[in-house]
Scaffold this active site. Structure first.
Site, PDB file in Angstrom:
ATOM      1  CG  HIS A 239      43.138  40.548  44.251  1.00  0.00           C
ATOM      2  ND1 HIS A 239      42.833  41.835  44.605  1.00  0.00           N
ATOM      3  CD2 HIS A 239      42.224  39.766  44.891  1.00  0.00           C
ATOM      4  CE1 HIS A 239      41.782  41.836  45.418  1.00  0.00           C
ATOM      5  NE2 HIS A 239      41.388  40.593  45.595  1.00  0.00           N
ATOM      6  CB  CYS A 282      47.047  46.536  43.215  1.00  0.00           C
ATOM      7  SG  CYS A 282      45.708  47.418  44.011  1.00  0.00           S
TER       8      CYS A 282
END
Length: 438
Positions: A239, A282
């Site tokens: 992440h 992301c």
């Protein structure tokens, strides 16, 4: 004499029986490319046997060859093979199935050293040269270059390919849905197979804390001797948020800091050599709804199980360039590279290329079955084009495939981003035949 020695050293009847009974599960599920490097290093395969398995185009046939060669090895080889399976991501199930036939393994013995098991990021990578601080200080940082505007890519191995696969997270930052990144093991497996084919020495780490990630990067940059290798690849699957990447303990690391550890000043044994960073994460919470384009014959790929990574990382290219320009105004000293005996200067940030799964501010999509859109497109494009095309052209194809071939069930889109300071064309020159079952 000799015959007695052979009898003593050969696989036992019980071991051969277990190997025979394991045939079905091994030929059904084993990925030979995942285990043959370790088998070779443990003496379970000769060079000739290794080459035959590597070049076999049918996966099931290659898997059966692994068992055939194992059957003629000395007693105890089966246990070594089982341990390799149990400590190879994606192959653990096969080892567990063979254990049901064999029974519990004896305690670890010195012949299978700890460094061969899941790697400790603070320890040197096995079979990779190290360099001392004293040697670094005396290092001649001049690099001989042919001047043909193409990076050298001939060493064997080509270099290290380091994969950090953060799947499980523990901390108080991420919500419950983000604690486990389903599908990331497929990304890791696909990248490992690709990098093996390109002749890189591949090492994989799982679920590293911030402290362990930083120690690993320092180990790679300062203590590892890259002089006999032509390249470095670091892939981080995790992440991320606002120019940073999450470690498994949900602490953040600046992406720019990771890159700077490997610039010419901080990692002199890689001066003049390409350094590739791949960040699958992301870079924001914005969803890309896409725009309509009339393209005949191009279909979308809506797939069940797609999920946004939900968090952000990265810097824009223009921001990075502004920082770099200011840095060189403040630090005019530069590193030297020799071209055909002529000493010239290159910036310390040269020869770095960074691949981001998505554009700044946007989510990146991950499928539970085949992994992330970006890694899937990257791996497929490399297999298709790496034998003939140079890297930046291949990355154009990656961008095209992600943009056109993938669409979430909600109609969302994605586009990767490349930031590079390469000075030359980068051809990987894969030395091995392309496995047909990949």
């Amino acid at each position: 004499g000799l015959s007695a020695h052979k009898t003593k050293m050969a696989a036992t009847r019980e071991e051969r029986k277990i190997i025979s009974e394991s045939f079905a599960v091994v030929t059904k599920s084993l990925q030979p490319s995942e285990v043959i490097d370790e088998m070779r290093s443990k003496g379970l395969l000769t060079k000739n046997e290794y080459d035959k398995i590597f070049t076999e185009t049918q996966r099931q046939r290659a898997a059966s060859m692994v068992l055939q060669y194992l059957e003629i090895k000395q007693a105890g080889s089966l246990d070594k093979f089982i341990k390799i399976l149990l400590h190879t991501e994606g192959q653990e199930y096969i080892g567990e199935e063979i254990l049901k036939l064999r029974g519990p393994l004896p305690p670890n013995k010195p012949e299978y050293p700890k460094s061969s098991l899941p790697l400790d990021p603070e320890e040197p990578i096995p079979d990779v040269p190290q360099i001392t601080e004293a040697e670094l200080k005396e290092l001649d940082i001049s690099v001989t270059d042919s001047g043909d505007r193409v990076y050298q890519m001939r060493s064997s191995p080509r270099g290290l390919a380091v994969i950090i696969n953060n799947k499980h997270f523990h901390g108080k930052v991420l919500d419950s849905k983000q604690k486990k990144r389903e599908g990331t093991d497929k990304d890791s497996e696909n990248l490992r197979n690709l990098f093996h084919w390109l002749d890189f020495k591949v090492v994989t780490y799982k679920d590293l804390t911030r402290d362990k990630m930083l120690k690993l990067f320092r180990n790679l940059a300062v203590k590892t001797d890259h002089r006999k290798m032509d390249c470095l690849i670091i892939a981080v699957l995790s992440h991320g948020i606002k120019g940073q990447i999450y470690a498994a303990d949900e602490k953040l690391i600046n992406v720019e800091d990771i890159q700077s550890m490997f610039n010419g000043r901080n990692c002199p044994t890689l001066i003049g050599k390409p350094k590739i960073f791949l960040f699958q994460a992301c870079r924001g919470g914005t969803f890309d709804d896409g725009v309509l384009e009339s393209v005949d014959g191009v279909g979308k790929r809506p797939t069940g199980g797609d999920t946004p990574e939900d968090v952000e990382m990265g810097l824009s290219l223009s921001a990075m360039m502004d920082v770099a320009k200011q840095y060189y105004r403040d630090h005019p000293e530069e590193l030297k590279e020799g071209i055909d005996g002529i000493r010239v200067k290159i910036p310390s940030e040269a020869d770095i290329i960074v691949l981001f799964a998505t554009a700044p501010g946007y989510v990146s999509w991950r499928n539970f079955g085949f992994g992330t859109w970006f890694v899937k497109a990257f791996v497929d494009s490399m297999y298709d084009l790496a034998e003939t095309e140079h890297f930046t052209d291949i990355l154009l194809e990656v961008n095209h495939r992600v943009a056109v071939d993938f669409t979430s069930q909600q109609g969302k889109k994605q586009i990767p981003q490349v930031q590079h300071h390469l000075r030359k064309k980068l051809f990987f020159n894969p030395p091995h035949p392309k496995p047909k079952y990949i």
